[in-house]
Design a protein around this motif. Structure first.
Motif, PDB file in Angstrom:
ATOM      1  N   VAL A 164       0.838  -1.209   0.000  1.00  0.00           N
ATOM      2  CA  VAL A 164       0.000   0.000   0.000  1.00  0.00           C
ATOM      3  C   VAL A 164       0.868   1.252   0.000  1.00  0.00           C
ATOM      4  N   LEU A 165       1.905   1.260   0.832  1.00  0.00           N
ATOM      5  CA  LEU A 165       2.798   2.418   0.898  1.00  0.00           C
ATOM      6  C   LEU A 165       3.508   2.663  -0.432  1.00  0.00           C
ATOM      7  N   GLY A 166       3.744   1.568  -1.152  1.00  0.00           N
ATOM      8  CA  GLY A 166       4.411   1.685  -2.453  1.00  0.00           C
ATOM      9  C   GLY A 166       3.584   2.433  -3.482  1.00  0.00           C
ATOM     10  N   GLN A 167       2.287   2.569  -3.227  1.00  0.00           N
ATOM     11  CA  GLN A 167       1.403   3.288  -4.154  1.00  0.00           C
ATOM     12  C   GLN A 167       1.212   4.741  -3.724  1.00  0.00           C
ATOM     13  N   THR A 168       1.945   5.172  -2.697  1.00  0.00           N
ATOM     14  CA  THR A 168       1.763   6.514  -2.138  1.00  0.00           C
ATOM     15  C   THR A 168       3.092   7.264  -2.129  1.00  0.00           C
ATOM     16  N   PRO A 169       3.072   8.559  -1.772  1.00  0.00           N
ATOM     17  CA  PRO A 169       4.328   9.320  -1.647  1.00  0.00           C
ATOM     18  C   PRO A 169       5.242   8.802  -0.528  1.00  0.00           C
ATOM     19  N   LEU A 170       4.724   7.901   0.312  1.00  0.00           N
ATOM     20  CA  LEU A 170       5.525   7.340   1.406  1.00  0.00           C
ATOM     21  C   LEU A 170       6.327   6.111   0.985  1.00  0.00           C
ATOM     22  N   THR A 171       6.512   5.950  -0.294  1.00  0.00           N
ATOM     23  CA  THR A 171       7.207   4.761  -0.817  1.00  0.00           C
ATOM     24  C   THR A 171       8.620   4.602  -0.269  1.00  0.00           C
ATOM     25  N   PHE A 172       9.232   5.704   0.218  1.00  0.00           N
ATOM     26  CA  PHE A 172      10.597   5.640   0.757  1.00  0.00           C
ATOM     27  C   PHE A 172      10.661   4.798   2.041  1.00  0.00           C
ATOM     28  N   LEU A 173       9.484   4.558   2.653  1.00  0.00           N
ATOM     29  CA  LEU A 173       9.442   3.761   3.882  1.00  0.00           C
ATOM     30  C   LEU A 173       9.461   2.253   3.615  1.00  0.00           C
ATOM     31  N   VAL A 174       9.152   1.859   2.388  1.00  0.00           N
ATOM     32  CA  VAL A 174       9.006   0.432   2.057  1.00  0.00           C
ATOM     33  C   VAL A 174      10.243  -0.404   2.405  1.00  0.00           C
ATOM     34  N   PRO A 175      11.484   0.057   2.107  1.00  0.00           N
ATOM     35  CA  PRO A 175      12.661  -0.779   2.433  1.00  0.00           C
ATOM     36  C   PRO A 175      12.838  -1.069   3.920  1.00  0.00           C
ATOM     37  N   TYR A 176      12.192  -0.238   4.781  1.00  0.00           N
ATOM     38  CA  TYR A 176      12.348  -0.434   6.223  1.00  0.00           C
ATOM     39  C   TYR A 176      11.330  -1.419   6.792  1.00  0.00           C
ATOM     40  N   ILE A 177      10.301  -1.741   6.026  1.00  0.00           N
ATOM     41  CA  ILE A 177       9.227  -2.605   6.535  1.00  0.00           C
ATOM     42  C   ILE A 177       9.743  -3.990   6.892  1.00  0.00           C
ATOM     43  N   ASP A 178      10.526  -4.578   5.998  1.00  0.00           N
ATOM     44  CA  ASP A 178      11.006  -5.949   6.204  1.00  0.00           C
ATOM     45  C   ASP A 178      11.843  -6.091   7.477  1.00  0.00           C
ATOM     46  N   PRO A 179      12.930  -5.322   7.653  1.00  0.00           N
ATOM     47  CA  PRO A 179      13.709  -5.466   8.892  1.00  0.00           C
ATOM     48  C   PRO A 179      12.943  -5.018  10.135  1.00  0.00           C
ATOM     49  N   PHE A 180      12.034  -4.063   9.984  1.00  0.00           N
ATOM     50  CA  PHE A 180      11.240  -3.622  11.139  1.00  0.00           C
ATOM     51  C   PHE A 180      10.329  -4.749  11.621  1.00  0.00           C
ATOM     52  N   MET A 181       9.748  -5.510  10.695  1.00  0.00           N
ATOM     53  CA  MET A 181       8.907  -6.643  11.079  1.00  0.00           C
ATOM     54  C   MET A 181       9.724  -7.700  11.823  1.00  0.00           C
ATOM     55  N   VAL A 182      10.944  -7.953  11.343  1.00  0.00           N
ATOM     56  CA  VAL A 182      11.809  -8.921  12.021  1.00  0.00           C
ATOM     57  C   VAL A 182      12.081  -8.470  13.452  1.00  0.00           C
ATOM     58  N   LEU A 183      12.343  -7.184  13.615  1.00  0.00           N
ATOM     59  CA  LEU A 183      12.638  -6.626  14.933  1.00  0.00           C
ATOM     60  C   LEU A 183      11.445  -6.805  15.885  1.00  0.00           C
ATOM     61  N   ILE A 184      10.251  -6.452  15.420  1.00  0.00           N
ATOM     62  CA  ILE A 184       9.057  -6.535  16.262  1.00  0.00           C
ATOM     63  C   ILE A 184       8.711  -7.978  16.604  1.00  0.00           C
ATOM     64  N   VAL A 185       8.682  -8.848  15.591  1.00  0.00           N
ATOM     65  CA  VAL A 185       8.297 -10.244  15.804  1.00  0.00           C
ATOM     66  C   VAL A 185       9.301 -10.966  16.698  1.00  0.00           C
ATOM     67  N   SER A 186      10.586 -10.762  16.460  1.00  0.00           N
ATOM     68  CA  SER A 186      11.614 -11.427  17.272  1.00  0.00           C
ATOM     69  C   SER A 186      11.538 -10.989  18.726  1.00  0.00           C
ATOM     70  N   GLY A 187      11.304  -9.684  18.939  1.00  0.00           N
ATOM     71  CA  GLY A 187      11.173  -9.183  20.305  1.00  0.00           C
ATOM     72  C   GLY A 187       9.991  -9.799  21.020  1.00  0.00           C
ATOM     73  N   TYR A 188       8.874  -9.930  20.309  1.00  0.00           N
ATOM     74  CA  TYR A 188       7.681 -10.534  20.909  1.00  0.00           C
ATOM     75  C   TYR A 188       7.908 -12.013  21.191  1.00  0.00           C
ATOM     76  N   PHE A 189       8.553 -12.701  20.262  1.00  0.00           N
ATOM     77  CA  PHE A 189       8.756 -14.146  20.403  1.00  0.00           C
ATOM     78  C   PHE A 189       9.608 -14.507  21.604  1.00  0.00           C
ATOM     79  N   LEU A 190      10.424 -13.577  22.069  1.00  0.00           N
ATOM     80  CA  LEU A 190      11.256 -13.868  23.241  1.00  0.00           C
ATOM     81  C   LEU A 190      10.410 -14.141  24.482  1.00  0.00           C
ATOM     82  N   THR A 191       9.162 -13.658  24.494  1.00  0.00           N
ATOM     83  CA  THR A 191       8.302 -13.875  25.662  1.00  0.00           C
ATOM     84  C   THR A 191       7.827 -15.320  25.765  1.00  0.00           C
ATOM     85  N   VAL A 192       7.676 -16.007  24.625  1.00  0.00           N
ATOM     86  CA  VAL A 192       7.170 -17.389  24.644  1.00  0.00           C
ATOM     87  C   VAL A 192       8.209 -18.352  25.219  1.00  0.00           C
ATOM     88  N   PRO A 193       9.471 -18.333  24.753  1.00  0.00           N
ATOM     89  CA  PRO A 193      10.469 -19.202  25.386  1.00  0.00           C
ATOM     90  C   PRO A 193      10.646 -18.908  26.869  1.00  0.00           C
TER      91      PRO A 193
END
Length: 296
Positions: A164-193
């Protein structure tokens, strides 16, 4: 379904997702998908560890393990949880480095297709584990597949947002989505172990079971104590794997209604009947004495 068959399903499922994730991650240049594939590959090794421990648990070895091998289950779960924690920490470090370097370009069409496939597949395996969770090993596997399901769902949402962001003027944010998701998910997953380590660590240290189990046992002991006019009944209990250990030191006196071995066995039978509602294998030891010093 037998525990071994459920664990075999987990192994093959994790292997399939590992190969697909690693290949698809390289094709789409997605760190998130590569993390998903790596997580699944770790899952293969951990599921194999569960199978090996289950096979070892089934072997009779009274000479070396007179009190059973139940402590192996929580030990394996703790090992698995520590490995998952290390993977999450490494992923966090990698994602922070990616964000600092300006993000990562991802082939979104490939990434969205993988995320949808992975979410549905992981949830299907999780449901199978959940409906057959008669063992602590399978419960740990189910928790792992649930984590993978949430991971895939978050990836799906994240890549959709990136599209969706790729279709808007905010397209410059797209490259950060992938590593940001890894950061959020990995941080959350630490609670389960952490939760698994805390629960199974208590069992490995032979600490008391959950409050509801303790209350049921205490109530049963109190009822028998009153019924047979016992002076004292000292209770010790712990849970390891699927086995509940109950040790009761009973102090009797002249007014107690326990005199013979037959009556002592009757007390044991009554206690076993009162504890029948607890869905665990039980190791019950009841000792009788007239001297309180033997209860300490």
């Amino acid at each position: 379904m037998k525990v071994s068959k459920v664990l075999h399903t987990s192994v093959w499922g994790a292997l399939a997702f590992a190969v697909i994730g690693l290949v698809w991650g390289m094709i789409s240049s997605s760190q998130m998908i590569l993390f998903d594939g790596a997580y699944s590959m770790i899952g293969v090794l951990l599921a194999l560890l569960s199978l090996l421990s289950l096979r070892y648990l089934k072997k009779e070895d009274q000479a070396h393990f007179p009190y059973g091998k139940e402590s192996i289950e929580p030990l394996v779960v703790i090992i698995k949880s520590v490995i998952i924690s290390v993977l999450c920490l490494l992923a966090i470090i990698s994602s922070v480095s990616e964000i600092a370097a300006g993000g990562r370009e991802v082939v979104l069409s490939h990434a969205l297709g993988y995320a949808a496939f992975s979410t549905a597949g992981c949830y299907a395996v999780f449901r199978l584990m959940k409906t057959n969770s008669q063992s602590e090993l399978i419960k740990a596997e189910a928790a792992q597949w649930l984590m993978d399901t949430w991971l895939s769902a978050v990836v799906l949402i994240g890549f959709f947002i990136a599209w969706v962001l790729g279709q808007t003027p905010l397209t410059f944010l797209v490259p950060y989505i992938d590593p940001f998701m890894v950061l959020i998910v990995s941080g959350y997953f630490l609670t389960v172990p952490y939760s698994l380590i805390k629960t199974n660590g208590r069992e490995l240290l032979r600490m008391t079971p959950s409050k509801d189990i303790r209350e049921k046992i205490a109530s049963a002991v109190q009822a028998v104590k009153s019924s047979y006019r016992m002076e004292e009944a000292v209770l010790r209990t712990s849970k390891i794997g699927k086995t509940l250990y109950v040790e009761i030191d009973v102090v009797v006196s002249e007014r107690s209604l326990v005199y013979t071995v037959e009556e002592m066995d009757k007390v044991r039978e009554e206690l076993e009947e009162k504890l029948a509602g607890i869905p665990l294998e039980k190791w019950i030891t009841v000792s009788f004495t007239k001297d309180v010093k033997w209860t300490v």
